[in-house]
Write an enzyme that holds these catalytic residues in place. Structure first.
Site, mmCIF file in Angstrom:
data_model
loop_
_atom_site.group_PDB
_atom_site.id
_atom_site.type_symbol
_atom_site.label_atom_id
_atom_site.label_comp_id
_atom_site.label_asym_id
_atom_site.label_seq_id
_atom_site.Cartn_x
_atom_site.Cartn_y
_atom_site.Cartn_z
ATOM 1 N N CYS A 156 28.470 37.611 28.603
ATOM 2 C CA CYS A 156 29.352 36.910 28.372
ATOM 3 C C CYS A 156 29.969 35.974 29.708
ATOM 4 C CB CYS A 156 30.446 37.661 27.902
ATOM 5 S SG CYS A 156 30.848 39.212 28.871
ATOM 6 N N GLU A 163 38.049 41.768 25.388
ATOM 7 C CA GLU A 163 37.059 40.952 26.237
ATOM 8 C C GLU A 163 36.033 39.990 25.198
ATOM 9 O OE1 GLU A 163 33.940 39.723 27.763
ATOM 10 O OE2 GLU A 163 33.502 41.564 28.332
ATOM 11 N N GLU A 213 29.260 28.858 22.969
ATOM 12 C CA GLU A 213 28.558 30.130 23.390
ATOM 13 C C GLU A 213 27.109 30.392 22.710
ATOM 14 O OE1 GLU A 213 29.612 34.367 25.346
ATOM 15 O OE2 GLU A 213 30.286 34.076 23.133
ATOM 16 N N LYS A 232 32.998 53.186 18.475
ATOM 17 C CA LYS A 232 31.971 52.665 17.415
ATOM 18 C C LYS A 232 31.284 51.619 18.241
ATOM 19 C CE LYS A 232 31.422 48.994 15.431
ATOM 20 N NZ LYS A 232 30.271 48.629 15.313
#
Length: 479
Positions: free
Chosen positions: A279, A245, A379, A170
């Site tokens: 990231c 992750e 973040e 997906k």
């Protein structure tokens, strides 16, 4: 014209059980770049059933058969790289050069890298009188993000296939067009029916159905920590393996003896690449207090070389962020930095003045950032750099590790032993010293809330394997 509203299930392109059209928006123009259909749990059921049927035969294939399959995939991928790169640029705004060199170029390297790992990997080992056998875990659900759409698919798909697993993918509904082209590549390469399946949809619907499905043995997810927590909860009832992750807030420690030209130039560019949507971006630059003003001046000079603009043009270095929601989030964080008292050294809120549409963000640098500010803790996932100061190395390490995350870290020093000593103290899964070459086989993954497990290289392959110990396998009895 290719019908991207179809899914790829059991070796064929098929419509959704209940088609629901969904426009894929080009973030540079705010106009549709394509259209998909959003799927449902019923589509996931079909895909999982196909993967389940295909698993025994594919798990039994030889190493040589899988290597031959990888060679065909790489050949076709290379032939269609221009088309794949253009799709990435259209769906998430990645500049033309980046879509070619890294978004798709690295995908080719990852396929080639895992073929190399597979060729030299030993799936059986003798341990005394026991045989240790490594076997494919089974049917794997791959849930991937929008920021590196092909790259992040391949870092999961390649080791899964190398291990002998079958998959249900997906991709993000924000950037699914390149994934559809990848399905065409897999089909043309002759991947056996049911080994690779693609279902588009949202995380709360299709992602949750994959995570909860009793016939899926493993989930591999890349995305936000918030979403990762929910996936782990959804997967818990079926006790499947969950590999994640997740987010990052990486520190870049610039030591007083560093080459400032290298450290600052590389640090700013690494922070701003892909519009800051990485990231492992070094979004917190830690500099000695005595060098603060010089670092700020150098960072601004680097930022001034960034060309924000149309991602289809060769001269563009920085495209838009990927969508309206991300644009709003980044703007909110820039406003928060100003409100909390950080010094706006470059950039700021709003689009660059030459744009009246598109999700373009002004590359932004904050100075005088304190460790408790939101821009230093959360973040942002946009081209925003926070510069903090330290007085000694113990404080630098404390600041670097003062985060929920632990995905990456960076150290710059002219003294390599000094840099190595600092690297050992950073609590993160991947450390970069002095702008090294990227190692496509070094393990990648995080500490703390940056996830669990590892991608790439032999460690990445092992994530998709179960360990079986066969006792009483006495090698002497064979003689």
């Amino acid at each position: 014209m290719t019908d991207t509203t179809l899914f790829y299930i059991d070796g064929a392109f098929v419509p959704a059980v209940n088609p629901r059209p969904h426009d894929v928006i080009n973030p540079a123009t705010e106009e549709p770049a394509g259209r998909i259909s959003l799927g449902s749990a019923a589509d996931v059921d079909r895909a999982v059933a196909a993967a389940r049927r295909a698993f025994p035969a594919f798990a039994a294939t030889s190493k040589e058969e899988r290597l031959a399959l990888f060679a065909r995939i790489v050949e076709i991928f290379k032939a269609r790289q221009g088309e794949l790169a253009a799709a990435v640029t259209a769906e998430m705004g990645s500049p033309k050069w980046l879509s070619w060199a890294l978004q798709t170029g690295s995908s080719i390297i990852y396929f080639e890298s895992f073929a190399k790992v597979l060729a030299g990997f030993d799936f059986e080992q003798q341990h005394g009188q026991s045989r240790i056998v490594l076997e494919p875990i089974g049917v794997c659900g791959l849930i991937t993000p929008w920021n590196w759409p092909l790259n992040q698919i391949v870092t999961k798909l390649a080791p899964a296939l190398a291990a002998g697993c079958t998959v249900v993918l997906k991709p993000s509904e924000l950037s699914p067009l390149s994934a559809f082209l990848l399905a065409e590549v897999m089909h043309e390469a002759g991947v056996p029916k049911g080994v690779f399946n693609l279902v588009n949809g949202t995380g709360p619907e299709v992602g949750a159905a994959i995570s909860r499905h009793p016939d899926i043995d493993m989930i591999s997810f890349t995305g936000s920590t918030r979403a990762g927590i929910q996936i782990a909860k959804d997967a818990a009832d079926t006790v499947k393996r969950v590999h994640q992750e997740l987010g990052g807030k990486s520190a870049n420690i610039v030591l007083p003896d560093a080459d400032l030209d290298l450290a600052v130039t590389d640090g700013v560019k690494r922070c701003f690449i892909n519009s800051g949507q990485s990231c492992i971006a070094p979004t917190r630059m830690l500099v000695h207090r005595s060098q603060h003003d010089e670092v700020i001046a150098r960072a601004k000079a680097v930022a001034e070389t960034m060309v924000v603009g149309d991602p289809t043009l060769d001269e563009t270095t920085t495209g838009p962020v990927a969508g309206a929601a991300q644009f709003a989030k980044v703007q909110g964080m820039i406003e928060a930095g100003i409100a909390e008292g950080a010094t706006l050294a470059y950039g700021g809120p709003g689009r660059p003045q030459e744009f009246n549409r598109g999700y373009f963000v002004r590359p932004t640098i904050f100075a005088d950032v304190k460790a408790d500010m939101r821009i230093a803790r959360e973040e942002i996932f946009g081209p925003v750099l926070s510069i903090l100061t330290y007085d000694d190395e113990d404080e630098a390490i404390r600041l670097a590790n003062d985060t929920l995350y632990g995905l990456a870290g960076y150290v710059y020093s002219r003294d390599l032993d000094h840099a190595r000593a600092m690297a050992r103290k950073i609590r993160a899964g991947r450390i970069f010293i002095n702008n090294p070459w990227f190692d496509f086989e070094a393990p990648f993954g995080g500490y703390k809330q940056s996830g669990n497990g590892r991608e790439l290289g032999e460690h990445g392959l092992r994530e998709f394997l179960e360990v079986k110990a066969v006792l009483g396998w006495d090698p002497e009895a064979e003689k």
